[in-house]
Design a protein around this motif. Structure first.
Motif, PDB file in Angstrom:
ATOM      1  N   TYR A  47       1.765 -33.923  32.737  1.00 22.00           N
ATOM      2  CA  TYR A  47       2.656 -34.221  33.648  1.00 22.00           C
ATOM      3  C   TYR A  47       2.655 -33.198  34.391  1.00 22.00           C
ATOM      4  O   TYR A  47       2.689 -32.848  35.434  1.00 22.00           O
ATOM      5  CB  TYR A  47       3.474 -34.838  32.990  1.00 22.00           C
ATOM      6  CG  TYR A  47       4.935 -35.521  33.914  1.00 22.00           C
ATOM      7  CD1 TYR A  47       4.639 -35.382  35.330  1.00 22.00           C
ATOM      8  CD2 TYR A  47       5.243 -35.156  33.657  1.00 22.00           C
ATOM      9  CE1 TYR A  47       5.434 -36.415  36.121  1.00 22.00           C
ATOM     10  CE2 TYR A  47       6.852 -35.413  34.424  1.00 22.00           C
ATOM     11  CZ  TYR A  47       6.789 -36.386  35.254  1.00 22.00           C
ATOM     12  OH  TYR A  47       7.703 -36.476  36.495  1.00 22.00           O
TER      13      TYR A  47
ATOM     14  N   LYS B  39       4.832 -46.737  40.985  1.00 27.90           N
ATOM     15  CA  LYS B  39       4.332 -45.826  41.228  1.00 27.90           C
ATOM     16  C   LYS B  39       2.796 -45.377  41.997  1.00 27.90           C
ATOM     17  O   LYS B  39       2.450 -47.032  41.669  1.00 27.90           O
ATOM     18  CB  LYS B  39       3.747 -45.414  39.396  1.00 27.90           C
ATOM     19  CG  LYS B  39       4.733 -45.243  38.728  1.00 27.90           C
ATOM     20  CD  LYS B  39       5.738 -43.508  39.239  1.00 27.90           C
ATOM     21  CE  LYS B  39       6.641 -43.685  38.303  1.00 27.90           C
ATOM     22  NZ  LYS B  39       7.453 -43.207  38.251  1.00 27.90           N
TER      23      LYS B  39
ATOM     24  N   ASP C 224       7.036 -43.524  43.959  1.00 29.38           N
ATOM     25  CA  ASP C 224       6.626 -41.962  43.354  1.00 29.38           C
ATOM     26  C   ASP C 224       5.029 -42.050  43.508  1.00 29.38           C
ATOM     27  O   ASP C 224       4.567 -42.457  42.663  1.00 29.38           O
ATOM     28  CB  ASP C 224       7.403 -42.314  42.300  1.00 29.38           C
ATOM     29  CG  ASP C 224       7.693 -41.043  41.412  1.00 29.38           C
ATOM     30  OD1 ASP C 224       7.458 -39.395  42.207  1.00 29.38           O
ATOM     31  OD2 ASP C 224       7.805 -41.160  40.263  1.00 29.38           O
TER      32      ASP C 224
ATOM     33  N   ASN D 224       4.005 -38.537  42.408  1.00 24.81           N
ATOM     34  CA  ASN D 224       3.769 -37.925  41.640  1.00 24.81           C
ATOM     35  C   ASN D 224       2.944 -36.776  41.741  1.00 24.81           C
ATOM     36  O   ASN D 224       1.363 -36.786  40.983  1.00 24.81           O
ATOM     37  CB  ASN D 224       3.005 -38.961  40.387  1.00 24.81           C
ATOM     38  CG  ASN D 224       4.810 -39.046  39.339  1.00 24.81           C
ATOM     39  OD1 ASN D 224       5.073 -38.547  39.185  1.00 24.81           O
ATOM     40  ND2 ASN D 224       4.659 -40.343  39.162  1.00 24.81           N
TER      41      ASN D 224
ATOM     42  N   GLU E 204       8.457 -40.615  46.628  1.00 25.57           N
ATOM     43  CA  GLU E 204       9.065 -39.171  45.540  1.00 25.57           C
ATOM     44  C   GLU E 204       7.793 -38.071  45.318  1.00 25.57           C
ATOM     45  O   GLU E 204       6.919 -39.085  45.193  1.00 25.57           O
ATOM     46  CB  GLU E 204       9.406 -39.454  44.473  1.00 25.57           C
ATOM     47  CG  GLU E 204       9.955 -38.873  43.498  1.00 25.57           C
ATOM     48  CD  GLU E 204       9.864 -39.180  42.199  1.00 25.57           C
ATOM     49  OE1 GLU E 204      11.388 -40.000  42.124  1.00 25.57           O
ATOM     50  OE2 GLU E 204      10.475 -39.278  41.216  1.00 25.57           O
TER      51      GLU E 204
ATOM     52  N   ASP F 298      10.744 -33.688  42.630  1.00 27.63           N
ATOM     53  CA  ASP F 298      10.798 -34.136  41.065  1.00 27.63           C
ATOM     54  C   ASP F 298      10.317 -32.947  40.823  1.00 27.63           C
ATOM     55  O   ASP F 298      10.643 -32.268  40.375  1.00 27.63           O
ATOM     56  CB  ASP F 298      10.391 -35.586  41.027  1.00 27.63           C
ATOM     57  CG  ASP F 298      10.693 -36.408  39.403  1.00 27.63           C
ATOM     58  OD1 ASP F 298      10.554 -34.353  38.723  1.00 27.63           O
ATOM     59  OD2 ASP F 298      10.205 -37.044  38.526  1.00 27.63           O
ATOM     60  N   GLU F 299       8.326 -33.240  40.422  1.00 24.41           N
ATOM     61  CA  GLU F 299       8.469 -31.923  39.334  1.00 24.41           C
ATOM     62  C   GLU F 299       8.150 -30.999  40.373  1.00 24.41           C
ATOM     63  O   GLU F 299       7.920 -29.893  39.299  1.00 24.41           O
ATOM     64  CB  GLU F 299       6.688 -32.675  39.304  1.00 24.41           C
ATOM     65  CG  GLU F 299       6.143 -33.660  38.212  1.00 24.41           C
ATOM     66  CD  GLU F 299       6.936 -35.386  39.343  1.00 24.41           C
ATOM     67  OE1 GLU F 299       6.743 -34.677  40.258  1.00 24.41           O
ATOM     68  OE2 GLU F 299       6.047 -36.284  38.487  1.00 24.41           O
TER      69      GLU F 299
ATOM     70  N   LYS G  16      15.221 -35.633  41.214  1.00 25.71           N
ATOM     71  CA  LYS G  16      15.387 -36.153  40.572  1.00 25.71           C
ATOM     72  C   LYS G  16      15.501 -34.520  38.818  1.00 25.71           C
ATOM     73  O   LYS G  16      15.382 -33.492  39.377  1.00 25.71           O
ATOM     74  CB  LYS G  16      13.654 -36.720  39.159  1.00 25.71           C
ATOM     75  CG  LYS G  16      13.282 -37.173  40.183  1.00 25.71           C
ATOM     76  CD  LYS G  16      13.840 -38.566  39.163  1.00 25.71           C
ATOM     77  CE  LYS G  16      12.927 -39.699  39.635  1.00 25.71           C
ATOM     78  NZ  LYS G  16      12.876 -41.451  38.889  1.00 25.71           N
TER      79      LYS G  16
ATOM     80  N   LYS H 173      16.626 -33.734  35.909  1.00 29.41           N
ATOM     81  CA  LYS H 173      15.247 -34.488  34.000  1.00 29.41           C
ATOM     82  C   LYS H 173      16.054 -33.144  33.369  1.00 29.41           C
ATOM     83  O   LYS H 173      15.863 -31.619  33.511  1.00 29.41           O
ATOM     84  CB  LYS H 173      13.893 -34.632  34.373  1.00 29.41           C
ATOM     85  CG  LYS H 173      14.010 -35.349  34.951  1.00 29.41           C
ATOM     86  CD  LYS H 173      12.193 -35.624  34.998  1.00 29.41           C
ATOM     87  CE  LYS H 173      12.050 -37.176  35.513  1.00 29.41           C
ATOM     88  NZ  LYS H 173      10.300 -37.283  35.553  1.00 29.41           N
TER      89      LYS H 173
HETATM   90 MG    MG Z   1       9.104 -38.965  39.421  1.00 26.37          MG
END
Ligand code: MG
Length: 366
Positions: A57, A165, A194, A196, A218, A241-242, A263, A265
């Motif tokens: 991930y 997702k 999301d 991803n 997202e 996010d990522e 996000k 995290k």
């Molecule tokens: Mg995400």
């Protein structure tokens, strides 16, 4: 106060059911978590957890946490765990980068600071009260009907915010997913789609200009610059996010107007200390935030819920609880649990979660 011992447990966390992301590109069946206990010469002990989401991930993986701790932990013996900035500087000098290794140590040191001062983390993070935070459902990629059925089930369980997702190979299927879910969402509920990182900028621009939905999107593409390119060409609000790892990444996202929300995290950013800095930036920038950990048991979830509760109401969207998707519970009954779509951080000093393993640690540094 000095750190006298750091003990490390490896714990497998099987998921209740296999979880697919990014249109089936990523599939997960269990998580590899690392629990860390930090003991001190004053009898106060703190607990932390570093749990990457599988190996594929993010640039992070479970065995890497333990390998990194082998490098970092001996250098922390004798340090004051309450000196969070100094602890983080020491970890960064000993091992540059590798934020996912450091988050569990940072978490355990915050736990100690809370216990030593008699305050729960939400108070140390600046919250006035232990506010209940909204919990996000997590809807695995499927056909539009399958996904809508999961959303309705989550809605019946009390969830009012959903993370669906998407991001498949077929553009038309993603358009159908977004339109079907957006139009059938129960009144008063919200959804984030999301992706991803699954789309190229071209696909993102095509899909997002074809749908009537104005719900959050997202991480549409892999990189920050790709997402910034998309942001200027689509009408939906964008959450990142990522692609965000450091404070500099967040500043770059702000400078390039790449998003309206992020996000937050701890395991991706390097711990609660750094995650809290990002919330301060979000307050300044007017960004919305989701605050949750990458993965883990109710220990990592609860630490993140303390932080989420400290974010101002006007920017806090929702949090997600990983432990709700696990087939095991290493800290039964403890911590922030989902009650009808909301979770409240404990009022106990520190994190308020204390694991009790009946097997010896894999490694001890002292
Ligand atoms: Mg995400």
């Amino acid at each position: 106060m000095k750190i006298t011992r750091i003990s490390v447990w490896q714990v497998d966390l099987p998921l209740l059911k296999p979880y697919t992301l990014s249109g089936g590109r990523l599939r997960f069946e269990k998580l590899d978590s690392t629990f860390i206990k930090v003991d001190t010469d004053e009898g106060v002990a703190g607990w932390g957890e570093s749990c990457p989401w599988g190996h594929t991930y993010l640039p992070a993986h479970g065995p890497g946490v333990r390998a990194g701790l082998e490098t970092i932990a001996p250098d922390l013996i004798g340090c004051d765990p309450r000196a969070l900035r100094a602890i983080n500087q020491r970890m960064d000098i000993r091992l540059p980068g590798h934020p996912y290794v450091k988050s569990g140590i940072d978490m355990a040191c915050w736990d100690i600071l809370g216990k030593a001062t008699g305050m729960p983390l939400w108070r140390l993070f600046g919250a006035e009260r232990a506010v209940p935070v909204a919990v996000n459902s997590s809807i695995s990629t499927g056909t539009p009907d399958e996904m809508m059925a999961l959303i309705l089930k989550a809605s019946a369980d009390g969830y009012k915010t959903h993370s669906a997702k998407i991001g498949g190979n077929e553009i038309s299927l993603d358009i159908q997913r977004i339109e079907a879910i957006s139009s059938a969402l129960p009144d008063g509920e919200s959804v984030t789609f999301d992706v991803n990182r699954a789309w190229t900028p071209a696909v993102a621009v095509q899909v997002l200009n074809s749908v009537s939905s104005r719900d959050w999107i997202e991480q549409p593409c892999e990189t920050l610059s790709q997402c910034a390119h998309v942001k200027t060409r689509v009408p939906q609000p964008i959450m990142l996010d990522e692609c965000l790892h450091t404070a500099s990444d967040h500043l770059q996202a702000w400078r390039s107007s790449a998003c309206e929300g992020v996000k937050v995290k701890p395991n991706r950013l390097g711990g609660l200390t750094r995650a809290r800095q990002i919330i301060d930036l979000a307050v300044e920038f007017g960004w919305s935030v989701h605050v949750e950990d990458v993965g883990g048991s109710a220990l990592a979830d609860t630490a993140a819920i303390h932080l989420a509760a400290s974010a101002p109401d006007n920017i806090r969207l929702a949090s997600w609880l990983c432990h709700y998707h696990l087939a095991v519970d290493p800290v039964p009954g403890q911590g922030a649990r989902n009650i009808s779509g909301r979770a409240t951080p404990p009022a106990l000093p520190g994190i308020g979660v204390v694991p009790a393993f009946d097997f010896p640690p894999e490694a001890v540094y002292q």
